[in-house]
Design a protein around this motif. Structure first.
Motif, short mmCIF file in Angstrom:
data_model
loop_
_atom_site.label_atom_id
_atom_site.label_comp_id
_atom_site.label_asym_id
_atom_site.label_seq_id
_atom_site.Cartn_x
_atom_site.Cartn_y
_atom_site.Cartn_z
N UNK A 85 -7.82 -2.38 -8.38
CA UNK A 85 -7.31 -1.52 -9.44
C UNK A 85 -7.46 -0.05 -9.09
N UNK A 86 -8.56 0.31 -8.42
CA UNK A 86 -8.75 1.70 -7.99
C UNK A 86 -7.67 2.10 -6.99
N UNK A 87 -7.33 1.22 -6.06
CA UNK A 87 -6.28 1.52 -5.10
C UNK A 87 -4.93 1.69 -5.79
N UNK A 88 -4.66 0.86 -6.81
CA UNK A 88 -3.41 0.99 -7.54
C UNK A 88 -3.36 2.29 -8.32
N UNK A 89 -4.47 2.68 -8.96
CA UNK A 89 -4.49 3.92 -9.76
C UNK A 89 -4.29 5.13 -8.86
N UNK A 90 -4.92 5.14 -7.70
CA UNK A 90 -4.81 6.26 -6.77
C UNK A 90 -3.55 6.19 -5.90
N UNK A 91 -2.76 5.15 -6.11
CA UNK A 91 -1.51 4.97 -5.36
C UNK A 91 -1.75 4.97 -3.85
N UNK A 92 -2.76 4.21 -3.46
CA UNK A 92 -3.12 4.10 -2.05
C UNK A 92 -2.33 2.96 -1.44
N UNK A 93 -1.64 3.23 -0.34
CA UNK A 93 -0.86 2.22 0.35
C UNK A 93 -1.47 1.94 1.72
N UNK A 94 -1.22 0.77 2.24
CA UNK A 94 -1.75 0.39 3.54
C UNK A 94 -1.02 1.16 4.64
N UNK A 95 -1.77 1.81 5.50
CA UNK A 95 -1.19 2.57 6.59
C UNK A 95 -0.92 1.71 7.82
N UNK A 96 -1.64 0.60 7.95
CA UNK A 96 -1.46 -0.32 9.07
C UNK A 96 -1.92 -1.70 8.62
N UNK A 97 -1.49 -2.75 9.31
CA UNK A 97 -1.91 -4.11 8.92
C UNK A 97 -3.43 -4.25 8.93
N UNK A 98 -3.96 -4.77 7.85
CA UNK A 98 -5.41 -4.93 7.75
C UNK A 98 -6.12 -3.77 7.10
N UNK A 99 -5.37 -2.70 6.75
CA UNK A 99 -6.01 -1.54 6.14
C UNK A 99 -6.58 -1.88 4.77
N UNK A 100 -5.85 -2.67 3.97
CA UNK A 100 -6.34 -3.06 2.65
C UNK A 100 -7.59 -3.92 2.76
#
Length: 240
Positions: free
Chosen positions: A164-179
């Motif tokens: 949920x924190x990643x969604x609120x901050x609009x954080x996207x994966x920069x490379x495979x496995x980043x999440x």
């Protein structure tokens, strides 16, 4: 793990688990279709006796159905045999591989039913206490195992919060496995800290010493009758 008010839930956890393991070992030891179906019927019967309704039983087994189908297909399409049913490219389906695939899929279904019957009728604390008193497991290992089980819901909640924190901050994966790294690394760090605090608390309470217990699980006549019934059923099936 959880428990309910069914008769199966009132059995001693170690005795109950021992009976289910005997059924699993019997399933592994047999390659006969009829015996496998009989043991599968026994597993489904025990699952229904543990407080499950037919609708709940079908809903809970639905997620595993894909695993059963894939297991059957892998064994049937890439197995060995002489009586060919269908062949295309790498796939070579024979009568022998098909029978073996169905046998393995039914065996897996029985394992899932037995595991669900144990997990949904066993309280984690009672199980650990039974391990200490019936199998003489050291309290240091038993309480560590119990604490690990208690941490699982916290880990699931922390994963949900981090997502949920990643969604609120609009954080996207920069490379495979980043999440995976952004979520797994904080969880790994906090798990080490939590395990360190737990180890210090256990040492401070001198878990290696002789302990007293508020409730001591015992093996009753009902538990002995249950285990004897399981052993007699298995022997009867193999003798017939």
């Amino acid at each position: 793990m959880q428990t309910n008010a069914s008769l199966f839930a009132k059995l001693n956890p170690v005795i109950k688990g021992s009976g289910l393991f005997l059924i699993m070992f019997a399933l592994i030891a047999t390659t006969d279709w009829v015996k496998t179906l009989v043991f599968l019927g026994l597993a489904i019967g025990l699952l229904l006796l543990s407080g499950w309704g037919p609708i709940d039983f079908l809903k809970r087994l639905a997620p595993y159905s894909l695993l059963f189908v894939l297991t059957f297909w892998m064994m049937a399409a890439f197995g060995k045999g002489t009586d060919t049913i269908w062949s295309f490219g790498w796939f070579h389906v024979t009568t022998e591989s098909t029978m073996h695939g169905w046998l393995l899929a039914l065996r897996m279904a029985a394992f899932v039913c037995l595991s669900l019957a144990f997990v949904t009728t066993t309280d984690a604390t009672q199980f650990v206490m039974s391990l200490i008193h019936q199998t003489k497991l050291s309290p240091r290992f038993a309480y560590g195992f119990l604490a690990g089980i208690r941490f699982l819901p916290q880990l699931i909640e922390e994963v949900r919060v981090l997502r949920q924190v990643r969604m609120i901050r609009n954080v996207h994966s920069r490379f495979p496995g980043d999440a995976f790294l952004s979520i797994g690394l904080p969880l790994f760090t906090r798990s080490i800290q939590r395990a360190e605090r737990m180890a210090i608390a256990m040492e401070a309470r001198h878990f290696s010493a002789e302990r007293t217990y508020y409730e001591i699980p015992e093996v009753s006549r009902r538990d002995i009758m249950y285990l004897l019934a399981i052993v007699s059923f298995i022997c009867l099936i193999f003798l017939l």
